[in-house]
Write a protein that holds these residues in place. Structure first.
Motif, short mmCIF file in Angstrom:
data_model
loop_
_atom_site.label_atom_id
_atom_site.label_comp_id
_atom_site.label_asym_id
_atom_site.label_seq_id
_atom_site.Cartn_x
_atom_site.Cartn_y
_atom_site.Cartn_z
N UNK A 67 1.07 -1.17 -0.25
CA UNK A 67 0.07 -0.10 -0.11
C UNK A 67 0.69 1.34 0.04
N UNK A 68 2.11 0.90 1.50
CA UNK A 68 2.65 2.58 0.74
C UNK A 68 3.80 2.42 -1.03
N UNK A 69 4.08 1.17 -0.93
CA UNK A 69 4.58 1.47 -2.29
C UNK A 69 4.19 2.41 -3.48
N UNK A 70 2.69 1.34 -3.13
CA UNK A 70 1.72 2.59 -4.77
C UNK A 70 1.54 3.51 -4.39
N UNK A 71 1.39 4.23 -3.90
CA UNK A 71 1.53 5.62 -2.71
C UNK A 71 2.90 6.48 -3.02
N UNK A 72 3.78 5.53 -2.97
CA UNK A 72 4.95 5.76 -3.41
C UNK A 72 5.16 6.52 -5.34
N UNK A 73 4.69 5.70 -5.76
CA UNK A 73 5.12 5.52 -6.97
C UNK A 73 4.21 6.06 -7.44
N UNK A 74 2.20 5.91 -6.87
CA UNK A 74 1.76 6.82 -8.05
C UNK A 74 1.64 8.65 -7.74
N UNK A 75 2.63 9.06 -7.29
CA UNK A 75 3.34 10.48 -5.92
C UNK A 75 4.41 10.52 -6.81
N UNK A 76 5.64 9.32 -7.38
CA UNK A 76 6.47 9.64 -8.14
C UNK A 76 5.74 9.50 -9.77
N UNK A 77 5.62 8.68 -10.41
CA UNK A 77 4.81 9.21 -11.51
C UNK A 77 4.39 10.53 -12.00
N UNK A 78 3.95 10.76 -10.89
CA UNK A 78 2.42 12.22 -10.68
C UNK A 78 4.13 13.34 -11.23
N UNK A 79 5.01 13.37 -10.49
CA UNK A 79 5.96 14.72 -9.73
C UNK A 79 6.60 14.65 -11.27
N UNK A 80 7.43 13.80 -11.35
CA UNK A 80 7.69 13.99 -12.83
C UNK A 80 7.47 13.86 -13.96
N UNK A 81 5.86 13.61 -14.09
CA UNK A 81 5.88 13.90 -15.77
C UNK A 81 5.06 14.90 -15.98
N UNK A 82 5.45 16.08 -16.20
CA UNK A 82 4.96 17.28 -16.65
C UNK A 82 4.08 17.55 -17.74
#
Length: 183
Positions: A67-82
């Protein structure tokens, strides 16, 4: 690690995630940063905190870590994709909610009351939020009515994040004594 240290780590993580819920609820007041960056940053920070709490657990560490890793990955994907517009953010948030709900429901199936109830409430909350987004409930209209004009991404996802973070934070605080010493 001692049971006391585990309890404190999990409880502090819950308080931090509740703080993120307040920040998410107030997001419509922010208009200077891109919506996908704000949503992504909240998810990334929340995921890191949740993953840290997962590492302090004994029994439910794998499902909580997912659950925590899914949250990190979703956040990371949105942060790095302008270039992430409304629909990529929508898809990522729905996927995040479904993965979290599945991981937490799995943990609920393997735990005992009262912890089982907390897992179930959190999993159900995330699943229902995903269904609301899929159904296209006009959450953005409510936010716009309360806060005035705001970006579509912020208006749609701020309160989704806030509700999910409240469920997660309350769960961590309530479950900390049980999770810390469960064997």
């Amino acid at each position: 690690m001692s049971d006391t240290a585990r309890r404190q780590i999990i409880r502090i993580a819950g308080v931090l995630i509740l703080s993120l819920a307040v920040a998410a609820a107030l997001l419509p007041l922010e208009d200077k940063m891109p919506g996908r960056l704000i949503v992504g940053t909240l998810l990334l920070v929340g995921g890191v905190v949740e993953f840290g709490a997962a590492m302090a657990r004994r029994i439910h560490r794998p499902s909580a870590a997912i659950a925590g890793a899914a949250t990190v990955l979703a956040g990371f994907r949105l942060v790095i994709d302008p270039g992430a517009g409304f629909f990529p953010v929508l898809n990522m948030v729905i996927l995040w909610l479904v993965v979290r709900a599945a991981a937490l429901a799995f943990a609920a199936s393997r735990s005992h009351p009262p912890l089982q109830g907390w897992f179930f409430i959190t999993a159900t909350t995330d699943f229902l939020l995903a269904v609301m987004l899929l159904a296209g409930l006009p959450i953005a209209l409510i936010v716009a009515g309360l806060f005035g004009p705001t970006s579509e991404i912020i208006a749609t996802f701020s309160w989704i994040l806030a509700v999910s973070f409240v469920a997660t934070g309350a769960f961590l605080i309530a479950a900390a004594p049980i999770e810390a010493c469960e064997r």
